[in-house]
Design an enzyme around this catalytic site. Sequence first.
Site, PDB file in Angstrom:
ATOM      1  N   GLN A 379       1.403   2.653   4.814  1.00  0.00           N
ATOM      2  CA  GLN A 379       0.145   2.246   5.106  1.00  0.00           C
ATOM      3  C   GLN A 379      -0.152   0.921   4.347  1.00  0.00           C
ATOM      4  O   GLN A 379       0.138   0.820   2.994  1.00  0.00           O
ATOM      5  CB  GLN A 379      -0.874   3.315   4.613  1.00  0.00           C
ATOM      6  CG  GLN A 379      -0.885   4.725   5.429  1.00  0.00           C
ATOM      7  CD  GLN A 379       0.120   5.405   4.358  1.00  0.00           C
ATOM      8  OE1 GLN A 379       1.046   5.091   3.654  1.00  0.00           O
ATOM      9  NE2 GLN A 379      -0.136   7.077   4.532  1.00  0.00           N
ATOM     10  N   GLN A 401       1.663  -0.036  10.021  1.00  0.00           N
ATOM     11  CA  GLN A 401       0.796   1.078   9.979  1.00  0.00           C
ATOM     12  C   GLN A 401      -0.535   0.949   9.284  1.00  0.00           C
ATOM     13  O   GLN A 401      -0.808   0.345   8.216  1.00  0.00           O
ATOM     14  CB  GLN A 401       1.554   2.043   9.084  1.00  0.00           C
ATOM     15  CG  GLN A 401       0.998   3.468   8.990  1.00  0.00           C
ATOM     16  CD  GLN A 401       1.921   4.558   8.366  1.00  0.00           C
ATOM     17  OE1 GLN A 401       3.146   4.252   8.042  1.00  0.00           O
ATOM     18  NE2 GLN A 401       1.383   5.607   8.072  1.00  0.00           N
ATOM     19  N   ASP A 402      -1.628   1.463   9.948  1.00  0.00           N
ATOM     20  CA  ASP A 402      -3.064   1.455   9.338  1.00  0.00           C
ATOM     21  C   ASP A 402      -3.652   0.006   9.297  1.00  0.00           C
ATOM     22  O   ASP A 402      -3.855  -0.565   8.151  1.00  0.00           O
ATOM     23  CB  ASP A 402      -3.028   2.081   8.035  1.00  0.00           C
ATOM     24  CG  ASP A 402      -2.640   3.567   8.097  1.00  0.00           C
ATOM     25  OD1 ASP A 402      -2.373   4.107   9.219  1.00  0.00           O
ATOM     26  OD2 ASP A 402      -2.948   4.280   7.102  1.00  0.00           O
ATOM     27  N   ASP A 425      -0.825   4.686  13.690  1.00  0.00           N
ATOM     28  CA  ASP A 425      -2.150   5.147  13.420  1.00  0.00           C
ATOM     29  C   ASP A 425      -2.830   3.590  13.129  1.00  0.00           C
ATOM     30  O   ASP A 425      -3.646   3.388  12.133  1.00  0.00           O
ATOM     31  CB  ASP A 425      -2.345   5.802  12.169  1.00  0.00           C
ATOM     32  CG  ASP A 425      -1.704   7.281  12.380  1.00  0.00           C
ATOM     33  OD1 ASP A 425      -1.244   7.435  13.495  1.00  0.00           O
ATOM     34  OD2 ASP A 425      -1.258   7.770  11.048  1.00  0.00           O
ATOM     35  N   ARG A 481      -3.813  10.627  17.709  1.00  0.00           N
ATOM     36  CA  ARG A 481      -3.597  11.807  17.124  1.00  0.00           C
ATOM     37  C   ARG A 481      -4.793  11.948  15.931  1.00  0.00           C
ATOM     38  O   ARG A 481      -5.415  11.009  15.653  1.00  0.00           O
ATOM     39  CB  ARG A 481      -2.366  11.890  16.397  1.00  0.00           C
ATOM     40  CG  ARG A 481      -1.873  11.225  15.135  1.00  0.00           C
ATOM     41  CD  ARG A 481      -0.700  11.204  14.409  1.00  0.00           C
ATOM     42  NE  ARG A 481      -0.335  10.396  13.487  1.00  0.00           N
ATOM     43  CZ  ARG A 481       0.420  10.374  12.335  1.00  0.00           C
ATOM     44  NH1 ARG A 481       1.488  11.548  12.603  1.00  0.00           N
ATOM     45  NH2 ARG A 481       0.528   9.524  11.452  1.00  0.00           N
TER      46      ARG A 481
END
Length: 574
Positions: A379, A401-402, A425, A481
């Site tokens: 992240q 990510q993130d 994500d 998700r």
Amino acid sequence: MRKIQLVLVALIVLILSAFKADHVITIYMIGDSTMSNKPLEGNNQERGWGHVLGSFFTEDVRVENHAMNGRSSKSFIDEGRWETVVNKIRPGDYVFIQFGHNDEKPQPERHTDPGTTFDENLRKFVRETRAKGGIPVLFNSIVRRNFGVNPDAVAADDIRPEKDEAVVEGDTLIDTHGKYLESPRNVAKEMDVCFIDLNQATKKLVESYGVEGSKKLFMWIPADTYAACPKGRQDNTHLNIYGARKVAALAAEAVQKQLPELGKYVRFYDYVVAKDGSGDFFTVQEAINAVPDFRKNKRTTILVRKGEYKERVIIPESKINISLIGEDGAVLTDDAYASKKNCFGEEMSTSGSSTVYIYAPDFYAENITFANTAGRVGQAVACFVDGDRAYFKNCRFLGNQDTLYTYGKDSRQYYEGCYIEGTVDFIFGWSTALFKDCTIHSVGNGYVTAPSTDKGKKYGYVFWNCRLTGADEVKEVYLSRPWRPYAQAVFIQCELGKHILPAGWNNWGKKSNESTVFYAEYQNKGEGADTSARVPYAKQLKDVSAYQPEEVLKGEDGWNPVANGNVLLSNLKR
């Protein structure tokens, strides 16, 4: 075939870039130290007004400043500096001409006389500019801050005194330029050239600040403040950053009034951030800190000039109503990540990894790139948005990510024409967020979104007319998700690339999430839009009237950035 397409796209981009560059208007500036660019070493506070002028124009105009300390119209020509400029002029370019301070000096290599040699040099600049198809503009000299009888006022330009104890200042601003102010006016009238009386404008400016207050405009620097002048300065000729910005603003206002074809490109901002010293500040955080707390009913506008600004930016809740506008190539970047250690040896965490934090309401950003360059280390957030009524237009969010953390549970966020990239994500959080006409690009296999919508919330993420694309090697991407059980995400009339898996949605390994999430689509298209193999808990909408942007974002105060842009609401109680 794919390679051929990429080559064609690259060629089109190059052609368009060349076309744009070829049609940029250049303002060439020639003059003396009150206009010239300054070195930045030692936190030097001195600026010429030409150094900062570029921030008052759109990117359709480029300022190339050839003004030089200590030069008169004569020495500028004799040293070949004018020849350098005139060889560059193209039809439609402008030349801003301002001399006088050093033409007054007695040294033979600089001195000219008003009415004869000074005027003839000005005529030369005008004739040769016009011969190249350029547009000359004549300025007279800015005023010296001379409130006393000072026989050394002209000579002090070159001395840059640490102290001037001999002069007893009075209440009246006394002219030091004499007939040198009239030569540009007379030549302009004679040759039908635009003349801007910057002396009169700066005289009014200095007088409005008064005897003591006007020191704020000039290089009055206490000792032991800046490395560039450790002994301090008491300089009534040369401008500091604040003064240069004020004088450049006067010039820009005059351009608007007297040169409408150029004036249509003039722009004004409350603060400017620039790495080259052409702004008020070098960092974005400095500009944020300068914004008054809870400045109501009006936006504070900040221009971020082209460049990469490696810094962590925090916009606290008290800095409301900020508009952050970027020139092309304005990038805010950092490389923190969740597992990186802070100063106490603890992991920073996902929330602690962001490049930019936005806590204030009514934040607006345009043409800014928010980046986290930590790489694929888990992240690593580029932008963390907590404030309500946040509006991003033509912005870029870069990471893995993130990337984009829509953090605020009561935050409404609108993303228009933005580009957002990542792997896993890379759009996640609690907020209500609407994405319109955006490109959502997967640079690795994973999940586009991970909403954590609270139970009972009417909306989570809504995507309208967005393009979901993937890098060539990306083959397996889910639309979403659920980070929390009641996650909501809706994709409406979007183009879904072939990297989107047939199942479309993922339950994050929890069967129970399937009965609580709200995942839906409506009239999507593209290779990834086939719904025949979608997971059974995915919904296909028949009516999207409830998902119109104005409905999603209106809340209780009627916020409607789609119709009203970044106009502030007038019905708020602060």
